[in-house]
Design a protein around this motif. Sequence first.
Motif, PDB file in Angstrom:
ATOM      1  N   GLY A  16       0.815  -1.219   0.000  1.00 26.51           N
ATOM      2  CA  GLY A  16       0.000   0.000   0.000  1.00 26.51           C
ATOM      3  C   GLY A  16       0.843   1.261   0.000  1.00 26.51           C
ATOM      4  O   GLY A  16       0.550   2.222  -0.715  1.00 26.51           O
ATOM      5  N   ALA A  17       1.910   1.270   0.787  1.00 32.84           N
ATOM      6  CA  ALA A  17       2.788   2.443   0.851  1.00 32.84           C
ATOM      7  C   ALA A  17       3.460   2.702  -0.492  1.00 32.84           C
ATOM      8  O   ALA A  17       3.508   3.843  -0.963  1.00 32.84           O
ATOM      9  N   VAL A  18       3.963   1.636  -1.113  1.00 29.11           N
ATOM     10  CA  VAL A  18       4.613   1.793  -2.418  1.00 29.11           C
ATOM     11  C   VAL A  18       3.607   2.313  -3.446  1.00 29.11           C
ATOM     12  O   VAL A  18       3.897   3.240  -4.211  1.00 29.11           O
ATOM     13  N   ALA A  19       2.415   1.745  -3.464  1.00 30.68           N
ATOM     14  CA  ALA A  19       1.391   2.169  -4.425  1.00 30.68           C
ATOM     15  C   ALA A  19       0.980   3.623  -4.192  1.00 30.68           C
ATOM     16  O   ALA A  19       0.819   4.390  -5.151  1.00 30.68           O
ATOM     17  N   LEU A  20       0.820   4.010  -2.946  1.00 27.79           N
ATOM     18  CA  LEU A  20       0.451   5.399  -2.650  1.00 27.79           C
ATOM     19  C   LEU A  20       1.543   6.369  -3.084  1.00 27.79           C
ATOM     20  O   LEU A  20       1.252   7.431  -3.640  1.00 27.79           O
ATOM     21  N   LEU A  21       2.803   6.005  -2.823  1.00 28.16           N
ATOM     22  CA  LEU A  21       3.909   6.861  -3.252  1.00 28.16           C
ATOM     23  C   LEU A  21       3.954   6.973  -4.774  1.00 28.16           C
ATOM     24  O   LEU A  21       4.243   8.047  -5.311  1.00 28.16           O
ATOM     25  N   GLN A  22       3.660   5.881  -5.459  1.00 22.13           N
ATOM     26  CA  GLN A  22       3.673   5.921  -6.915  1.00 22.13           C
ATOM     27  C   GLN A  22       2.540   6.776  -7.473  1.00 22.13           C
ATOM     28  O   GLN A  22       2.726   7.471  -8.458  1.00 22.13           O
ATOM     29  N   LEU A  23       1.384   6.702  -6.856  1.00 18.30           N
ATOM     30  CA  LEU A  23       0.243   7.486  -7.347  1.00 18.30           C
ATOM     31  C   LEU A  23       0.484   8.974  -7.202  1.00 18.30           C
ATOM     32  O   LEU A  23       0.081   9.756  -8.064  1.00 18.30           O
ATOM     33  N   ASN A  24       1.063   9.372  -6.077  1.00 21.33           N
ATOM     34  CA  ASN A  24       1.396  10.759  -5.822  1.00 21.33           C
ATOM     35  C   ASN A  24       0.190  11.668  -6.090  1.00 21.33           C
ATOM     36  O   ASN A  24      -0.803  11.578  -5.395  1.00 21.33           O
ATOM     37  N   THR A  25       0.225  12.508  -7.106  1.00 20.91           N
ATOM     38  CA  THR A  25      -0.863  13.457  -7.368  1.00 20.91           C
ATOM     39  C   THR A  25      -2.042  12.817  -8.107  1.00 20.91           C
ATOM     40  O   THR A  25      -3.070  13.458  -8.272  1.00 20.91           O
ATOM     41  N   GLY A  60      -4.050  12.930 -15.000  1.00 18.31           N
ATOM     42  CA  GLY A  60      -3.335  11.754 -14.508  1.00 18.31           C
ATOM     43  C   GLY A  60      -2.614  10.990 -15.610  1.00 18.31           C
ATOM     44  O   GLY A  60      -2.888  11.163 -16.798  1.00 18.31           O
ATOM     45  N   THR A  61      -1.696  10.156 -15.173  1.00 13.72           N
ATOM     46  CA  THR A  61      -0.975   9.285 -16.096  1.00 13.72           C
ATOM     47  C   THR A  61      -1.204   7.839 -15.676  1.00 13.72           C
ATOM     48  O   THR A  61      -1.442   7.556 -14.502  1.00 13.72           O
ATOM     49  N   LEU A  62      -1.125   6.937 -16.630  1.00  9.06           N
ATOM     50  CA  LEU A  62      -1.298   5.521 -16.349  1.00  9.06           C
ATOM     51  C   LEU A  62       0.008   4.957 -15.797  1.00  9.06           C
ATOM     52  O   LEU A  62       1.058   5.066 -16.429  1.00  9.06           O
ATOM     53  N   ILE A  63      -0.062   4.378 -14.619  1.00  7.24           N
ATOM     54  CA  ILE A  63       1.119   3.802 -13.973  1.00  7.24           C
ATOM     55  C   ILE A  63       1.036   2.285 -14.103  1.00  7.24           C
ATOM     56  O   ILE A  63       0.041   1.676 -13.709  1.00  7.24           O
TER      57      ILE A  63
END
Length: 139
Positions: free
Chosen positions: A43-52, A64-67
């Motif tokens: 969850g932490a990694v995913a949240l950091l990746q999502l950012n804005t 947004g951009t597709l991650i």
Amino acid sequence: MYVAIQLSLFVIYLLPVKIVSTHLPEWLRYSGLVLLCLGVILGAVALLQLNTNLSPFPTPTSNGTLITTGAYRIARHPIYTALIFCGLGYAFYNQSSYKALISITLLILFYFKSKYEEKLLLKHFPEYRQYQQKTRRFL
């Protein structure tokens, strides 16, 4: 609607309810802690990746951009996966059939919420279809 149900389930999960007295083997209880830790990390990694790009609502952000890398390489919805892992992991550790039941209900909700979300993502990101074929919904 999905967000309201999700928040309600989170609140219900926190209630100190004991339906049935459950006694799990020690190895299963402590496996719950491992699952909880994996959920927190994912969850932490995913949240950091999502950012804005982060939003509580299933609609993609306009800019947004597709991650598709990192946590999103192993699951299309790693935050939902992380929440399910955390919920089930803590339920096992706490030997709570009530919390396990709420976690399974969350899994069902996340399945339908993610189906709706993916319809919107397909409209917003045409390349999402290819990503969908390569990556599982949940871990």
